[in-house]
Design a protein around this motif. Structure first.
Motif, PDB file in Angstrom:
ATOM      1  N   LEU A 162       0.793  -1.266  -0.097  1.00 36.21           N
ATOM      2  CA  LEU A 162      -0.201  -0.023  -0.106  1.00 36.21           C
ATOM      3  C   LEU A 162       0.840   1.163  -0.060  1.00 36.21           C
ATOM      4  O   LEU A 162       0.311   2.278  -0.256  1.00 36.21           O
ATOM      5  CB  LEU A 162      -0.859   0.045   1.178  1.00 36.21           C
ATOM      6  CG  LEU A 162      -2.042  -0.931   1.189  1.00 36.21           C
ATOM      7  CD1 LEU A 162      -2.978  -0.901   2.358  1.00 36.21           C
ATOM      8  CD2 LEU A 162      -2.881  -0.917  -0.117  1.00 36.21           C
ATOM      9  N   TRP A 216       0.484   3.983  -2.843  1.00 33.97           N
ATOM     10  CA  TRP A 216      -0.684   4.586  -3.092  1.00 33.97           C
ATOM     11  C   TRP A 216      -1.450   5.267  -1.926  1.00 33.97           C
ATOM     12  O   TRP A 216      -2.473   6.027  -2.234  1.00 33.97           O
ATOM     13  CB  TRP A 216      -1.472   3.345  -3.446  1.00 33.97           C
ATOM     14  CG  TRP A 216      -1.135   2.550  -4.317  1.00 33.97           C
ATOM     15  CD1 TRP A 216      -0.588   1.168  -4.173  1.00 33.97           C
ATOM     16  CD2 TRP A 216      -1.043   2.682  -5.609  1.00 33.97           C
ATOM     17  NE1 TRP A 216      -0.246   0.616  -5.254  1.00 33.97           N
ATOM     18  CE2 TRP A 216      -0.311   1.612  -6.229  1.00 33.97           C
ATOM     19  CE3 TRP A 216      -1.155   3.916  -6.645  1.00 33.97           C
ATOM     20  CZ2 TRP A 216      -0.062   1.353  -7.724  1.00 33.97           C
ATOM     21  CZ3 TRP A 216      -0.687   3.405  -7.850  1.00 33.97           C
ATOM     22  CH2 TRP A 216      -0.457   2.458  -8.267  1.00 33.97           C
ATOM     23  N   LEU A 217      -0.649   5.393  -0.824  1.00 31.59           N
ATOM     24  CA  LEU A 217      -1.187   6.144   0.257  1.00 31.59           C
ATOM     25  C   LEU A 217      -0.229   7.223   0.958  1.00 31.59           C
ATOM     26  O   LEU A 217       1.056   7.184   0.601  1.00 31.59           O
ATOM     27  CB  LEU A 217      -1.516   5.261   1.538  1.00 31.59           C
ATOM     28  CG  LEU A 217      -2.231   4.177   1.349  1.00 31.59           C
ATOM     29  CD1 LEU A 217      -2.310   3.135   2.698  1.00 31.59           C
ATOM     30  CD2 LEU A 217      -3.667   4.786   1.154  1.00 31.59           C
ATOM     31  N   GLY A 253      -9.812  -5.218   3.412  1.00 32.82           N
ATOM     32  CA  GLY A 253      -9.814  -3.937   2.676  1.00 32.82           C
ATOM     33  C   GLY A 253     -10.379  -2.850   3.595  1.00 32.82           C
ATOM     34  O   GLY A 253     -11.131  -3.224   4.493  1.00 32.82           O
ATOM     35  N   TYR A 268     -10.559   3.933  -0.931  1.00 33.93           N
ATOM     36  CA  TYR A 268     -10.590   2.337  -0.673  1.00 33.93           C
ATOM     37  C   TYR A 268      -9.055   1.697  -0.893  1.00 33.93           C
ATOM     38  O   TYR A 268      -8.437   2.523  -1.687  1.00 33.93           O
ATOM     39  CB  TYR A 268     -11.690   1.810  -1.644  1.00 33.93           C
ATOM     40  CG  TYR A 268     -11.524   2.317  -3.005  1.00 33.93           C
ATOM     41  CD1 TYR A 268     -10.649   1.523  -3.976  1.00 33.93           C
ATOM     42  CD2 TYR A 268     -11.953   3.423  -3.720  1.00 33.93           C
ATOM     43  CE1 TYR A 268     -10.492   1.788  -5.167  1.00 33.93           C
ATOM     44  CE2 TYR A 268     -11.975   3.562  -4.998  1.00 33.93           C
ATOM     45  CZ  TYR A 268     -11.016   2.752  -5.875  1.00 33.93           C
ATOM     46  OH  TYR A 268     -10.999   3.329  -7.148  1.00 33.93           O
ATOM     47  N   HIS A 269      -9.035   0.840  -0.409  1.00 34.81           N
ATOM     48  CA  HIS A 269      -7.787   0.294  -0.789  1.00 34.81           C
ATOM     49  C   HIS A 269      -8.317  -1.400  -0.326  1.00 34.81           C
ATOM     50  O   HIS A 269      -8.917  -1.690   0.805  1.00 34.81           O
ATOM     51  CB  HIS A 269      -6.462   0.572  -0.177  1.00 34.81           C
ATOM     52  CG  HIS A 269      -6.451   1.054   1.386  1.00 34.81           C
ATOM     53  ND1 HIS A 269      -6.890   2.114   1.959  1.00 34.81           N
ATOM     54  CD2 HIS A 269      -6.028   0.109   2.448  1.00 34.81           C
ATOM     55  CE1 HIS A 269      -6.750   1.935   3.104  1.00 34.81           C
ATOM     56  NE2 HIS A 269      -6.367   0.853   3.523  1.00 34.81           N
ATOM     57  N   GLN A 320      -6.816  -8.754  -4.642  1.00 31.18           N
ATOM     58  CA  GLN A 320      -7.167  -8.089  -6.130  1.00 31.18           C
ATOM     59  C   GLN A 320      -7.141  -8.925  -7.371  1.00 31.18           C
ATOM     60  O   GLN A 320      -7.071 -10.044  -7.448  1.00 31.18           O
ATOM     61  CB  GLN A 320      -6.020  -7.141  -6.521  1.00 31.18           C
ATOM     62  CG  GLN A 320      -5.706  -6.173  -5.060  1.00 31.18           C
ATOM     63  CD  GLN A 320      -5.369  -4.789  -5.419  1.00 31.18           C
ATOM     64  OE1 GLN A 320      -5.280  -4.634  -6.705  1.00 31.18           O
ATOM     65  NE2 GLN A 320      -5.496  -4.029  -4.513  1.00 31.18           N
ATOM     66  N   HIS A 374      -7.564   9.587  -8.119  1.00 30.35           N
ATOM     67  CA  HIS A 374      -6.483   8.684  -8.157  1.00 30.35           C
ATOM     68  C   HIS A 374      -5.364   9.296  -8.958  1.00 30.35           C
ATOM     69  O   HIS A 374      -5.299  10.178  -9.728  1.00 30.35           O
ATOM     70  CB  HIS A 374      -7.106   7.246  -8.784  1.00 30.35           C
ATOM     71  CG  HIS A 374      -7.403   7.743 -10.192  1.00 30.35           C
ATOM     72  ND1 HIS A 374      -6.624   7.566 -11.263  1.00 30.35           N
ATOM     73  CD2 HIS A 374      -8.817   7.828 -10.854  1.00 30.35           C
ATOM     74  CE1 HIS A 374      -7.215   7.856 -12.495  1.00 30.35           C
ATOM     75  NE2 HIS A 374      -8.339   7.947 -12.292  1.00 30.35           N
ATOM     76  N   ASN A 384      -2.338   5.105 -11.573  1.00 31.33           N
ATOM     77  CA  ASN A 384      -3.153   3.923 -10.901  1.00 31.33           C
ATOM     78  C   ASN A 384      -4.225   3.659 -12.163  1.00 31.33           C
ATOM     79  O   ASN A 384      -5.409   3.788 -11.885  1.00 31.33           O
ATOM     80  CB  ASN A 384      -3.548   4.361  -9.608  1.00 31.33           C
ATOM     81  CG  ASN A 384      -4.373   3.433  -8.926  1.00 31.33           C
ATOM     82  OD1 ASN A 384      -4.487   2.117  -9.534  1.00 31.33           O
ATOM     83  ND2 ASN A 384      -4.661   3.456  -7.859  1.00 31.33           N
ATOM     84  N   SER A 444      -7.361   1.313 -10.721  1.00 35.43           N
ATOM     85  CA  SER A 444      -8.443   2.140  -9.850  1.00 35.43           C
ATOM     86  C   SER A 444      -9.211   3.142 -10.956  1.00 35.43           C
ATOM     87  O   SER A 444     -10.373   2.982 -11.027  1.00 35.43           O
ATOM     88  CB  SER A 444      -7.910   3.089  -9.116  1.00 35.43           C
ATOM     89  OG  SER A 444      -8.703   3.543  -7.841  1.00 35.43           O
TER      90      SER A 444
END
Length: 194
Positions: free
Chosen positions: A38, A41-42, A88, A107-108, A114, A143, A147, A150
Motif C-alpha cells: 500500500l 498509493w497512500l 480492505g 478505498y484500498h 485484487q 486517483h 493507477n 483504480s
C-alpha cells in the motif's frame, strides 16, 4: 440526514461493516501485512499504522464520525473466508450536507485479493448505501494518473473524469498529481430544507 444505525452491507462474496475499536487487532494485522504493497498509493504513514492501539483509536473515532454524520469508515471482509480477517477498507469521508450532499470516496484492498471483483462488489454496495440511506447526491473519487486499475474500476462504476489536480496529495515522498472523478445519483432529489 444523520444515520444512527451503523451500516452492515452484505454482498454475494464480501460484507462491509462500520469500523470500531473491536477491529483494532484485525486492522493492525491488515496494515502490517500490506505495509509495502500500500505504500506507493497512500500518504505517509507512521510506524503506529502497524499497532493495535492506533487502530483501536481510529475505530473509536470512526464511530464518533459516523454518529456526527461526518464520515463512514468501513472494513471489508470476505464471506467465504472469515479466517482472512479484514481484506480492505472503504471510506466515505468529508460528508457535506446542505446544498452539496456529497462525500469523497477512498478505498484500498489487500494485494492477494485484487483482480477478483471483490472491490467492485464492495463499491457497488457502498454507492447504493451512499445514494440510498445516506441520502447523498454526489461521490468524488480521485486517483494517481498511473493507477490504471483504480481508474478502470471507477469508470466501470460510472464515475466521470472531471479534472486533473496538480500536486494534489503528498504520496510516495512527493506532491503527486491526481485525476478527479465523480458520480452523481441516478435519482436526484432536492436536499432537505435548512
Amino acid at each position: 440526514m444523520p444515520q444512527h444505525t451503523p451500516p452492515r452491507l452484505l454482498g454475494a462474496r464480501v460484507f462491509l461493516t462500520l469500523a470500531g475499536p473491536a477491529d483494532g487487532a484485525a486492522l493492525a494485522a491488515f496494515h502490517d501485512r500490506e505495509w509495502d504493497y500500500l505504500g506507493p498509493w497512500l500518504p505517509p504513514r507512521s510506524a503506529a499504522w502497524r499497532t493495535e492501539a492506533h487502530w483501536r483509536r481510529w475505530g473509536a473515532e470512526a464511530v464518533d464520525l459516523f454518529l456526527d454524520d461526518r464520515a463512514v469508515r468501513l472494513v471489508l471482509r470476505r464471506i467465504d473466508r472469515p479466517d482472512a480477517g479484514i481484506v480492505g477498507q472503504l471510506n466515505l469521508n468529508m460528508l457535506a450536507r446542505g446544498a452539496f450532499q456529497a462525500a469523497t470516496l477512498g478505498y484500498h484492498m489487500a494485494a492477494a485479493q485484487q483482480g477478483q471483483g471483490l472491490m467492485r462488489e464492495a463499491l457497488e454496495m457502498a454507492i447504493s448505501y451512499a445514494f440510498g440511506p445516506l441520502g447523498l447526491h454526489r461521490l468524488m473519487a480521485n486517483h494517481l494518473p498511473e493507477n490504471t486499475r483504480s481508474a478502470a474500476l471507477l469508470q466501470r462504476l460510472g464515475f466521470v473524469r472531471e479534472g486533473y489536480a496538480k500536486d494534489y496529495l503528498f504520496i510516495g515522498g512527493a506532491w503527486r498529481d491526481h485525476v478527479l472523478t465523480a458520480l452523481t445519483t441516478p435519482s436526484p432529489v432536492p436536499p432537505p430544507a435548512a
